[in-house]
Design a protein around this motif. Sequence first.
Motif, PDB file in Angstrom:
ATOM      1  N   VAL A   1       0.819   6.925  -6.636  1.00  0.00           N
ATOM      2  CA  VAL A   1      -0.361   7.735  -6.954  1.00  0.00           C
ATOM      3  C   VAL A   1      -0.069   9.212  -6.680  1.00  0.00           C
ATOM      4  O   VAL A   1      -0.470  10.094  -7.436  1.00  0.00           O
ATOM      5  CB  VAL A   1      -1.581   7.241  -6.142  1.00  0.00           C
ATOM      6  CG1 VAL A   1      -2.762   8.179  -6.298  1.00  0.00           C
ATOM      7  CG2 VAL A   1      -1.980   5.847  -6.606  1.00  0.00           C
ATOM      8  N   THR A   2       0.652   9.464  -5.599  1.00  0.00           N
ATOM      9  CA  THR A   2       1.019  10.835  -5.267  1.00  0.00           C
ATOM     10  C   THR A   2       1.884  11.461  -6.360  1.00  0.00           C
ATOM     11  O   THR A   2       1.825  12.659  -6.602  1.00  0.00           O
ATOM     12  CB  THR A   2       1.774  10.858  -3.919  1.00  0.00           C
ATOM     13  OG1 THR A   2       0.982  10.176  -2.962  1.00  0.00           O
ATOM     14  CG2 THR A   2       2.028  12.266  -3.452  1.00  0.00           C
ATOM     15  N   LYS A   3       2.678  10.632  -7.024  1.00  0.00           N
ATOM     16  CA  LYS A   3       3.513  11.140  -8.116  1.00  0.00           C
ATOM     17  C   LYS A   3       2.722  11.282  -9.416  1.00  0.00           C
ATOM     18  O   LYS A   3       3.277  11.684 -10.433  1.00  0.00           O
ATOM     19  CB  LYS A   3       4.675  10.178  -8.374  1.00  0.00           C
ATOM     20  CG  LYS A   3       5.749  10.190  -7.306  1.00  0.00           C
ATOM     21  CD  LYS A   3       6.818   9.170  -7.673  1.00  0.00           C
ATOM     22  CE  LYS A   3       7.791   8.980  -6.514  1.00  0.00           C
ATOM     23  NZ  LYS A   3       8.605   7.775  -6.698  1.00  0.00           N
ATOM     24  N   GLY A   4       1.465  10.887  -9.384  1.00  0.00           N
ATOM     25  CA  GLY A   4       0.655  10.992 -10.593  1.00  0.00           C
ATOM     26  C   GLY A   4       0.733   9.759 -11.469  1.00  0.00           C
ATOM     27  O   GLY A   4       0.320   9.780 -12.629  1.00  0.00           O
ATOM     28  N   LEU A   5       1.273   8.682 -10.940  1.00  0.00           N
ATOM     29  CA  LEU A   5       1.379   7.444 -11.727  1.00  0.00           C
ATOM     30  C   LEU A   5       0.108   6.619 -11.572  1.00  0.00           C
ATOM     31  O   LEU A   5      -0.534   6.656 -10.526  1.00  0.00           O
ATOM     32  CB  LEU A   5       2.584   6.632 -11.235  1.00  0.00           C
ATOM     33  CG  LEU A   5       3.924   7.348 -11.305  1.00  0.00           C
ATOM     34  CD1 LEU A   5       4.999   6.540 -10.587  1.00  0.00           C
ATOM     35  CD2 LEU A   5       4.331   7.587 -12.758  1.00  0.00           C
ATOM     36  N   SER A   6      -0.243   5.892 -12.638  1.00  0.00           N
ATOM     37  CA  SER A   6      -1.413   5.016 -12.564  1.00  0.00           C
ATOM     38  C   SER A   6      -0.968   3.634 -12.121  1.00  0.00           C
ATOM     39  O   SER A   6      -0.451   2.858 -12.916  1.00  0.00           O
ATOM     40  CB  SER A   6      -2.095   4.932 -13.925  1.00  0.00           C
ATOM     41  OG  SER A   6      -2.661   6.166 -14.243  1.00  0.00           O
ATOM     42  N   VAL A   7      -1.184   3.353 -10.851  1.00  0.00           N
ATOM     43  CA  VAL A   7      -0.680   2.108 -10.279  1.00  0.00           C
ATOM     44  C   VAL A   7      -1.795   1.433  -9.485  1.00  0.00           C
ATOM     45  O   VAL A   7      -2.510   2.089  -8.738  1.00  0.00           O
ATOM     46  CB  VAL A   7       0.524   2.393  -9.356  1.00  0.00           C
ATOM     47  CG1 VAL A   7       0.934   1.143  -8.587  1.00  0.00           C
ATOM     48  CG2 VAL A   7       1.690   2.912 -10.175  1.00  0.00           C
ATOM     49  N   VAL A   8      -1.938   0.125  -9.677  1.00  0.00           N
ATOM     50  CA  VAL A   8      -2.940  -0.609  -8.912  1.00  0.00           C
ATOM     51  C   VAL A   8      -2.250  -1.550  -7.937  1.00  0.00           C
ATOM     52  O   VAL A   8      -1.159  -2.060  -8.208  1.00  0.00           O
ATOM     53  CB  VAL A   8      -3.901  -1.411  -9.808  1.00  0.00           C
ATOM     54  CG1 VAL A   8      -4.604  -0.507 -10.798  1.00  0.00           C
ATOM     55  CG2 VAL A   8      -3.175  -2.520 -10.529  1.00  0.00           C
ATOM     56  N   GLN A   9      -2.917  -1.748  -6.811  1.00  0.00           N
ATOM     57  CA  GLN A   9      -2.397  -2.677  -5.819  1.00  0.00           C
ATOM     58  C   GLN A   9      -2.656  -4.085  -6.340  1.00  0.00           C
ATOM     59  O   GLN A   9      -3.793  -4.432  -6.668  1.00  0.00           O
ATOM     60  CB  GLN A   9      -3.125  -2.450  -4.504  1.00  0.00           C
ATOM     61  CG  GLN A   9      -2.379  -2.988  -3.317  1.00  0.00           C
ATOM     62  CD  GLN A   9      -2.921  -2.401  -2.027  1.00  0.00           C
ATOM     63  OE1 GLN A   9      -4.012  -1.857  -2.002  1.00  0.00           O
ATOM     64  NE2 GLN A   9      -2.154  -2.510  -0.967  1.00  0.00           N
TER      65      GLN A   9
ATOM     66  N   GLN B   1       0.827  -1.197   0.000  1.00  0.00           N
ATOM     67  CA  GLN B   1       0.000   0.000   0.000  1.00  0.00           C
ATOM     68  C   GLN B   1       0.866   1.253   0.000  1.00  0.00           C
ATOM     69  O   GLN B   1       0.572   2.225  -0.692  1.00  0.00           O
ATOM     70  CB  GLN B   1      -0.910   0.002   1.233  1.00  0.00           C
ATOM     71  CG  GLN B   1      -1.868   1.178   1.259  1.00  0.00           C
ATOM     72  CD  GLN B   1      -2.606   1.264   2.581  1.00  0.00           C
ATOM     73  OE1 GLN B   1      -3.125   0.277   3.088  1.00  0.00           O
ATOM     74  NE2 GLN B   1      -2.649   2.446   3.152  1.00  0.00           N
TER      75      GLN B   1
ATOM     76  N   VAL C   1       2.088   1.866  -3.523  1.00  0.00           N
ATOM     77  CA  VAL C   1       1.023   2.368  -4.395  1.00  0.00           C
ATOM     78  C   VAL C   1       0.733   3.826  -4.072  1.00  0.00           C
ATOM     79  O   VAL C   1       0.615   4.670  -4.972  1.00  0.00           O
ATOM     80  CB  VAL C   1      -0.268   1.530  -4.248  1.00  0.00           C
ATOM     81  CG1 VAL C   1      -1.373   2.089  -5.131  1.00  0.00           C
ATOM     82  CG2 VAL C   1      -0.005   0.088  -4.617  1.00  0.00           C
ATOM     83  N   ASN C   2       0.633   4.132  -2.781  1.00  0.00           N
ATOM     84  CA  ASN C   2       0.363   5.517  -2.386  1.00  0.00           C
ATOM     85  C   ASN C   2       1.428   6.466  -2.903  1.00  0.00           C
ATOM     86  O   ASN C   2       1.124   7.544  -3.403  1.00  0.00           O
ATOM     87  CB  ASN C   2       0.278   5.620  -0.865  1.00  0.00           C
ATOM     88  CG  ASN C   2      -1.149   5.532  -0.366  1.00  0.00           C
ATOM     89  OD1 ASN C   2      -2.087   5.778  -1.126  1.00  0.00           O
ATOM     90  ND2 ASN C   2      -1.329   5.174   0.876  1.00  0.00           N
TER      91      ASN C   2
END
Lengths: 213, 360
Positions: A66-74, A59, A62-63
């Motif tokens: 996402v904060t960097k603007g990347l599209s990432v799924v757990q 997690q 992933v967080n």
Amino acid sequence: MFENARLSRPQDIRVDLQLIAEMIEPNSRVLDVGCAEGTLLSHLISAKNVDGRGMELSQAGVNACVTKGLSVVQGDADTDLVDYPAKGFDYAILSQTLQATHRPKLVLEQLLRVGKKAIVSFPNFAYWRCRAYLALKGRMPMTSSLDYAWYETPNIHFCTLRDFMALCDEIGVTIEKSIVVDNNGKVMKDSVGENRANFFGVQCVFLLSNGQD
Amino acid sequence: MPLDCGAMMSDISMAYNTYGTLNEDKSNAILLCHALTGDQYAASRQPITGKDGWWSFMIGPGKILDTDRYFIVCSNILGGCMGTTGPLDIDPDTGKPYGLNLPMITIGDMVRAQALLQDYLEIPDWFAVMGGSMGGMQVLQWASAYPERCFSAVPIATAAKHSAQNIAFHEVGRQAVMADPDWQGGNYYESGRKPRAGLSVARMAAHVTYLSESALHRKFGRNLQDREDLTYGFDADFQVESYLRYQGINFVDRFDANSYLYITRAMDYFDLASDHGGSLAKAFAGTNTRFCVVSFSSDWLFPTSESKDVVRALNAAAANVSFVEIETDKGHDAFLLETPEMLTTIGGFLESTAKSRGIA
């Protein structure tokens, strides 16, 4: 030795990152499996303008992405790659993660189903210092940068260059390109199949495709 | 406006609140979709309860939904009871409250009405559409029905369909309301009585589903309420009983029972995949919307597996999607609580999305 053999990628992945980036065509679609904090993905987006996606188990990772603007799924490389459509990506990358998967063969097959090509990098377990550690001390190799004891290491499926090439052969995967790096982070001149590479190579990067493609 | 059930509805009123200012490019508007018992008072004092809005901790200057930066719109859903047309409003055909004469409302209808509001506000597309639970269902419906109007979508603690278990709980609630003699077949508005007991029980049952076993244990355990010993009666001996009764009684003051029937039904009917030939991926085919899907580990009403179904479909549609399961023991209600990981996830997503949209 084994600077890159940990589950979470080490902070300095410049060599690995550089070599992978060099294999990727600009403007392509990329899936980074086990993308950790998104260092490689960010680099590929800025340097190669790729349309990049990531998958990461933790997690926190992933967080950070996402904060960097990347599209990432757990998700888990072992179980969740099956959810992706076939050939949705130009490249599926597995950087320094293969040795931590439960079913490396299946993961490799999935990478080449999801991606038109796969890029896989991993530490070489046949590196001479590793052999020496086992031969002289008679214990599973452990160093300051690889400080997991055998009973708690997340790296459960180490392999050698030769092991990996045999697996590729077995499942009909074509090795399009391979790069072996020595202890100084320098690319070795020896081709991947040679004894010298398997003896002095610390880590390697493979560009793979399905033979028929 | 045509409804999914086939009926037409005219004279729809929409009640909404806005926070912040729409910028010149009209590129900074965020639509918040509220949950089953939520309302348009997302960040302002709820007039009946006097309490802060349900997402006050998210909305305001310098907060995640920064009102110095974004223009935030939150409207009461169609079928609701806080100003938007619902069962307690006057049916223009009869001059009396709709009651059960209101046509059945769906999540699709709620979103269609919100799209009309969007046209009225002259907002070409939302920078983000966000919401939790039933609000999340609306978010998914928005992204599917109006992809070009959603730059990004944040569905939280939600699902693309209502599960059998959830329908079952809703049915318990509805039967509790309808079993109350004061419900009077739904025509209670002019009688001076309303199904307080039935709606209160419905709320109590539903409230349990919003929490988790460990959260209930942590909060109440088997502690007794204002007493040293058991009373050997049916008083609220336990704190958890007292808490639930309080939740039920308060709810009745601010919510219309028929509205509760309509809205729970709308959730039960929601099944985005079945609207697209059984393929959830088709519901999002060709989308350019950026998604950030959030679930909570202890949410058993909308478990992570439901969010993963959505993520899987979005991946199959080659959509731009991020997904996080947040570790918490607070259950479904976590999206209404100041959960730090939720704030960093959504904050980070909005920040990077704003950058790519060119919002200063």
